[in-house]
Design a protein around this motif. Sequence first.
Motif, PDB file in Angstrom:
ATOM      1  N   TYR A   1      75.181  26.230  46.437  1.00  0.00           N
ATOM      2  CA  TYR A   1      74.027  25.976  45.571  1.00  0.00           C
ATOM      3  C   TYR A   1      73.130  24.867  46.133  1.00  0.00           C
ATOM      4  O   TYR A   1      71.906  24.957  46.041  1.00  0.00           O
ATOM      5  CB  TYR A   1      74.504  25.573  44.173  1.00  0.00           C
ATOM      6  N   ILE A   2      73.753  23.820  46.697  1.00  0.00           N
ATOM      7  CA  ILE A   2      72.984  22.653  47.121  1.00  0.00           C
ATOM      8  C   ILE A   2      72.138  22.948  48.354  1.00  0.00           C
ATOM      9  O   ILE A   2      71.219  22.187  48.688  1.00  0.00           O
ATOM     10  CB  ILE A   2      73.946  21.451  47.390  1.00  0.00           C
ATOM     11  N   ALA A   3      72.414  24.053  49.025  1.00  0.00           N
ATOM     12  CA  ALA A   3      71.627  24.426  50.209  1.00  0.00           C
ATOM     13  C   ALA A   3      70.158  24.602  49.859  1.00  0.00           C
ATOM     14  O   ALA A   3      69.274  24.390  50.707  1.00  0.00           O
ATOM     15  CB  ALA A   3      72.185  25.711  50.816  1.00  0.00           C
ATOM     16  N   ASP A   4      69.853  24.987  48.617  1.00  0.00           N
ATOM     17  CA  ASP A   4      68.469  25.169  48.168  1.00  0.00           C
ATOM     18  C   ASP A   4      67.901  23.926  47.503  1.00  0.00           C
ATOM     19  O   ASP A   4      66.783  23.971  46.964  1.00  0.00           O
ATOM     20  CB  ASP A   4      68.395  26.345  47.189  1.00  0.00           C
ATOM     21  N   ALA A   5      68.653  22.823  47.511  1.00  0.00           N
ATOM     22  CA  ALA A   5      68.195  21.588  46.859  1.00  0.00           C
ATOM     23  C   ALA A   5      68.461  20.403  47.786  1.00  0.00           C
ATOM     24  O   ALA A   5      69.381  19.614  47.545  1.00  0.00           O
ATOM     25  CB  ALA A   5      68.914  21.400  45.524  1.00  0.00           C
ATOM     26  N   PRO A   6      67.673  20.251  48.862  1.00  0.00           N
ATOM     27  CA  PRO A   6      67.933  19.175  49.838  1.00  0.00           C
ATOM     28  C   PRO A   6      67.862  17.771  49.253  1.00  0.00           C
ATOM     29  O   PRO A   6      68.467  16.841  49.790  1.00  0.00           O
ATOM     30  CB  PRO A   6      66.845  19.396  50.898  1.00  0.00           C
ATOM     31  N   TRP A   7      67.114  17.604  48.154  1.00  0.00           N
ATOM     32  CA  TRP A   7      67.019  16.294  47.499  1.00  0.00           C
ATOM     33  C   TRP A   7      67.942  16.213  46.278  1.00  0.00           C
ATOM     34  O   TRP A   7      67.889  15.251  45.516  1.00  0.00           O
ATOM     35  CB  TRP A   7      65.581  16.011  47.067  1.00  0.00           C
ATOM     36  N   GLY A   8      68.786  17.225  46.077  1.00  0.00           N
ATOM     37  CA  GLY A   8      69.716  17.230  44.962  1.00  0.00           C
ATOM     38  C   GLY A   8      69.065  17.639  43.657  1.00  0.00           C
ATOM     39  O   GLY A   8      67.879  17.987  43.603  1.00  0.00           O
ATOM     40  N   LEU A   9      69.841  17.580  42.600  1.00  0.00           N
ATOM     41  CA  LEU A   9      69.333  17.956  41.280  1.00  0.00           C
ATOM     42  C   LEU A   9      68.495  16.864  40.636  1.00  0.00           C
ATOM     43  O   LEU A   9      67.767  17.122  39.685  1.00  0.00           O
ATOM     44  CB  LEU A   9      70.506  18.296  40.350  1.00  0.00           C
ATOM     45  N   GLY A  10      68.610  15.642  41.151  1.00  0.00           N
ATOM     46  CA  GLY A  10      67.884  14.516  40.567  1.00  0.00           C
ATOM     47  C   GLY A  10      68.808  13.619  39.758  1.00  0.00           C
ATOM     48  O   GLY A  10      69.816  14.072  39.208  1.00  0.00           O
ATOM     49  N   LEU A  11      68.458  12.354  39.666  1.00  0.00           N
ATOM     50  CA  LEU A  11      69.309  11.388  38.968  1.00  0.00           C
ATOM     51  C   LEU A  11      69.239  11.536  37.458  1.00  0.00           C
ATOM     52  O   LEU A  11      70.104  11.036  36.742  1.00  0.00           O
ATOM     53  CB  LEU A  11      68.907   9.959  39.366  1.00  0.00           C
TER      54      LEU A  11
ATOM     55  N   THR B   1      73.614  11.656  53.027  1.00  0.00           N
ATOM     56  CA  THR B   1      73.534  11.197  54.415  1.00  0.00           C
ATOM     57  C   THR B   1      72.961   9.787  54.480  1.00  0.00           C
ATOM     58  O   THR B   1      73.471   8.922  55.204  1.00  0.00           O
ATOM     59  CB  THR B   1      72.664  12.159  55.244  1.00  0.00           C
ATOM     60  N   THR B   2      71.904   9.555  53.709  1.00  0.00           N
ATOM     61  CA  THR B   2      71.303   8.215  53.661  1.00  0.00           C
ATOM     62  C   THR B   2      72.305   7.190  53.159  1.00  0.00           C
ATOM     63  O   THR B   2      72.458   6.100  53.736  1.00  0.00           O
ATOM     64  CB  THR B   2      70.066   8.219  52.739  1.00  0.00           C
ATOM     65  N   PHE B   3      73.011   7.536  52.083  1.00  0.00           N
ATOM     66  CA  PHE B   3      73.992   6.610  51.504  1.00  0.00           C
ATOM     67  C   PHE B   3      75.092   6.275  52.505  1.00  0.00           C
ATOM     68  O   PHE B   3      75.477   5.106  52.663  1.00  0.00           O
ATOM     69  CB  PHE B   3      74.598   7.229  50.241  1.00  0.00           C
ATOM     70  N   LEU B   4      75.613   7.276  53.195  1.00  0.00           N
ATOM     71  CA  LEU B   4      76.696   7.056  54.152  1.00  0.00           C
ATOM     72  C   LEU B   4      76.243   6.177  55.316  1.00  0.00           C
ATOM     73  O   LEU B   4      76.976   5.275  55.750  1.00  0.00           O
ATOM     74  CB  LEU B   4      77.211   8.397  54.674  1.00  0.00           C
ATOM     75  N   ILE B   5      75.040   6.426  55.824  1.00  0.00           N
ATOM     76  CA  ILE B   5      74.537   5.630  56.959  1.00  0.00           C
ATOM     77  C   ILE B   5      74.336   4.179  56.539  1.00  0.00           C
ATOM     78  O   ILE B   5      74.765   3.245  57.241  1.00  0.00           O
ATOM     79  CB  ILE B   5      73.217   6.229  57.493  1.00  0.00           C
ATOM     80  N   LEU B   6      73.699   3.957  55.392  1.00  0.00           N
ATOM     81  CA  LEU B   6      73.444   2.589  54.928  1.00  0.00           C
ATOM     82  C   LEU B   6      74.754   1.865  54.621  1.00  0.00           C
ATOM     83  O   LEU B   6      74.902   0.671  54.929  1.00  0.00           O
ATOM     84  CB  LEU B   6      72.548   2.624  53.683  1.00  0.00           C
ATOM     85  N   THR B   7      75.711   2.570  54.023  1.00  0.00           N
ATOM     86  CA  THR B   7      77.014   1.971  53.731  1.00  0.00           C
ATOM     87  C   THR B   7      77.735   1.592  55.014  1.00  0.00           C
ATOM     88  O   THR B   7      78.317   0.500  55.119  1.00  0.00           O
ATOM     89  CB  THR B   7      77.882   2.947  52.914  1.00  0.00           C
ATOM     90  N   ALA B   8      77.702   2.476  56.005  1.00  0.00           N
ATOM     91  CA  ALA B   8      78.361   2.195  57.286  1.00  0.00           C
ATOM     92  C   ALA B   8      77.742   0.982  57.971  1.00  0.00           C
ATOM     93  O   ALA B   8      78.454   0.150  58.547  1.00  0.00           O
ATOM     94  CB  ALA B   8      78.275   3.419  58.192  1.00  0.00           C
ATOM     95  N   ILE B   9      76.423   0.859  57.899  1.00  0.00           N
ATOM     96  CA  ILE B   9      75.743  -0.272  58.550  1.00  0.00           C
ATOM     97  C   ILE B   9      76.121  -1.588  57.882  1.00  0.00           C
ATOM     98  O   ILE B   9      76.448  -2.577  58.557  1.00  0.00           O
ATOM     99  CB  ILE B   9      74.214  -0.062  58.528  1.00  0.00           C
ATOM    100  N   MET B  10      76.087  -1.634  56.533  1.00  0.00           N
ATOM    101  CA  MET B  10      76.415  -2.903  55.855  1.00  0.00           C
ATOM    102  C   MET B  10      77.888  -3.270  56.056  1.00  0.00           C
ATOM    103  O   MET B  10      78.228  -4.449  56.190  1.00  0.00           O
ATOM    104  CB  MET B  10      76.042  -2.835  54.367  1.00  0.00           C
ATOM    105  N   PHE B  11      78.748  -2.259  56.098  1.00  0.00           N
ATOM    106  CA  PHE B  11      80.167  -2.511  56.335  1.00  0.00           C
ATOM    107  C   PHE B  11      80.410  -3.004  57.757  1.00  0.00           C
ATOM    108  O   PHE B  11      81.157  -3.974  57.978  1.00  0.00           O
ATOM    109  CB  PHE B  11      80.965  -1.236  56.077  1.00  0.00           C
ATOM    110  N   ALA B  12      79.770  -2.372  58.727  1.00  0.00           N
ATOM    111  CA  ALA B  12      79.917  -2.788  60.127  1.00  0.00           C
ATOM    112  C   ALA B  12      79.397  -4.212  60.320  1.00  0.00           C
ATOM    113  O   ALA B  12      79.987  -5.007  61.066  1.00  0.00           O
ATOM    114  CB  ALA B  12      79.180  -1.816  61.046  1.00  0.00           C
TER     115      ALA B  12
END
Length: 430
Positions: free
Chosen positions: A279-289, A327-338
Amino acid sequence: MLPNGIPMSMYNELLELALIGIAIIDLRKTPQFGRLFNLMFLMLLLWLAFCTLEVFNDTCGLGIDIGGWYTGARMMAFQLLYASIIFTLYIDDPEKLIKYLRIWAILCLFSYFWTWKQQTFGFTPTENIWLETRGRTTHIINGGTLTRYWSTFNDAASYGCNAAASAITFFIIAITTKIKRDRIFFLITALLVTKGMFASGTRTAMFCMIAGFFVFLVLSRSIRIMVPSAIIGGILLILLVFTNIGQGNAQIRRMRSAFDKDDASANVRSINQEAIRKYIADAPWGLGLAVSFDNVPANNKYNKLSKIPPDSEYVFIWVHTGPIGITTFLILTAIMFAGACWIVMFRINNRSLMGIGAGFCSAFAAIQLGGYANQVLMQFPNALLFYGGLALVYVLPYIEPAWVEMEEKRFAEQEERKRLKLEKKLASRV
């Protein structure tokens, strides 16, 4: 959730905003504002900016809902930034740092006490109602033979992952401190909190502790610490995975099942995630917060997706912000952790302060793993404790000179007490 129906996290957020306001008003007396602008703060600002863009996400065609968006953004981004600011501004010297660690340990001990109380004397009427309704399918398991205890938390998963991350921090502090009283206190706390972790029946907590332990071994850069710690940890892991020792204990059996590749619970999660992926393949920005499981109409394309249990914080972020968001969350989390790990390894020279920094980094890694398997990462008080703890790592180089001075004073007092005790002992023999 308090009896008045208002989440505890809401009171916490109001307190954080009040403290930030006080710090701004008292700016001339708060030089620590300069410490805020570090790598972690920048990553959290970028994540907040991304979540702010999500206000315009109308994938489900429901229109823009500012209130619903803020509810989601408050949990997913604002609370992380608030925790970072408060910990950086207010825990700004060695005395406050050690007080914070002791208060944290005391609260963890209270959580263990409440677990013991639940096991020994039973649940309160309110706890019983929750257990027999919402919590029945997840907290009374194995045909009713095993109860998962949740102590003072909102569920057993949050309690177990928190206990694992907290325990690894206290173990590391106990290993690296020079002060005997601190070593004994934090070691006892770590052992009791670990016992509470087993009572939660949260299998992911085992992997959280292993992950945190591994991070510490890397950060320690000490053969003297690494080798015996790895041996002891390896022996305990072998006993848990490859033997039947303690199999008569239902809680140990539950933890041991975490290593079962054919576990039905894990298979259900895999099936759910495969459905989400389609399902998420058609929603690259997700369902929304602003979207929740009950506000997407039955005839909407994304109705089914909104109702699939996410089971994990990472999956929740994936569903609501899409592949771009996770993807954004994982990259930013990895940077702050590193960045925090780099500080521990190369910017802190004092061994005990390095241990505190390593403890915070290890706990952060542990709770992130917990968030990968359970929806616990953004739950109160996990986000506050572990994002706030990582923020403190960025503060440690500023307070190291004062920490060394305080530690030397405490160590000298410890040695003087030891000398006087020895003199008294020798005098009694004359």
